[in-house]
Design a protein around this motif. Structure first.
Motif, PDB file in Angstrom:
ATOM      1  N   GLU A 283       0.737   4.158  -2.823  1.00  0.00           N
ATOM      2  CA  GLU A 283       0.487   5.562  -2.480  1.00  0.00           C
ATOM      3  C   GLU A 283       1.600   6.457  -3.002  1.00  0.00           C
ATOM      4  OE1 GLU A 283      -0.178   5.851   1.741  1.00  0.00           O
ATOM      5  OE2 GLU A 283      -1.984   4.614   1.649  1.00  0.00           O
ATOM      6  N   ASN A 284       2.835   6.001  -2.909  1.00  0.00           N
ATOM      7  CA  ASN A 284       3.969   6.766  -3.407  1.00  0.00           C
ATOM      8  C   ASN A 284       3.881   6.917  -4.928  1.00  0.00           C
ATOM      9  OD1 ASN A 284       6.446   8.156  -3.225  1.00  0.00           O
ATOM     10  ND2 ASN A 284       7.598   6.278  -3.559  1.00  0.00           N
TER      11      ASN A 284
ATOM     12  N   VAL B  91       1.185   6.787  -6.813  1.00  0.00           N
ATOM     13  CA  VAL B  91       0.066   7.682  -7.124  1.00  0.00           C
ATOM     14  C   VAL B  91       0.487   9.135  -6.908  1.00  0.00           C
ATOM     15  CG1 VAL B  91      -2.247   8.410  -6.389  1.00  0.00           C
ATOM     16  CG2 VAL B  91      -1.746   5.982  -6.698  1.00  0.00           C
ATOM     17  N   SER B  92       1.174   9.414  -5.813  1.00  0.00           N
ATOM     18  CA  SER B  92       1.624  10.780  -5.519  1.00  0.00           C
ATOM     19  C   SER B  92       2.569  11.306  -6.584  1.00  0.00           C
ATOM     20  CB  SER B  92       2.317  10.841  -4.153  1.00  0.00           C
ATOM     21  OG  SER B  92       1.415  10.565  -3.123  1.00  0.00           O
TER      22      SER B  92
ATOM     23  N   GLU C 125       0.812  -1.212   0.000  1.00  0.00           N
ATOM     24  CA  GLU C 125       0.000   0.000   0.000  1.00  0.00           C
ATOM     25  C   GLU C 125       0.850   1.268   0.000  1.00  0.00           C
ATOM     26  OE1 GLU C 125      -3.708   1.859   2.494  1.00  0.00           O
ATOM     27  OE2 GLU C 125      -3.542  -0.314   2.307  1.00  0.00           O
ATOM     28  N   GLU C 126       1.955   1.246   0.733  1.00  0.00           N
ATOM     29  CA  GLU C 126       2.840   2.414   0.781  1.00  0.00           C
ATOM     30  C   GLU C 126       3.476   2.669  -0.591  1.00  0.00           C
ATOM     31  OE1 GLU C 126       6.938   3.780   3.007  1.00  0.00           O
ATOM     32  OE2 GLU C 126       5.544   2.487   4.115  1.00  0.00           O
TER      33      GLU C 126
END
Length: 87
Positions: free
Chosen positions: A73-74, A76-77, A69-70
């Protein structure tokens, strides 16, 4: 390069072929990622997919789901930052 050069087919978990347009690729440190948009109307409602690009023993690229998940998220950012710079 034509738009068709950016179209790929993937097989989903149910064995159904889905067509996607590769909208972007980008790197984060040592990893490469691809942003895919489904071409079918039903699938396009889900939005974009970000997958990690890996290479098999023959040097062919393989798209892999991002399980962490991390990491997702990275990715996507970073993609959102790239899009913001383009606007």
């Amino acid at each position: 390069m034509s738009k068709d050069d950016n179209i790929i087919s993937l097989i989903d978990d149910n064995g159904k072929e889905q067509k996607f347009e590769v909208m972007a690729t980008f790197d984060i440190e040592e990893d490469e990622y691809a942003v895919l948009f489904p071409l079918t109307k039903e699938e396009s409602e889900d939005g974009a997919y970000i997958l990690r690009i890996e290479y098999d023993e023959n040097g062919d690229f393989v798209l892999v789901n991002i399980e962490d998940e991390e990491e997702l998220e990275n990715a996507v950012s970073v993609y959102e930052a790239i899009v913001d710079e383009m606007l």
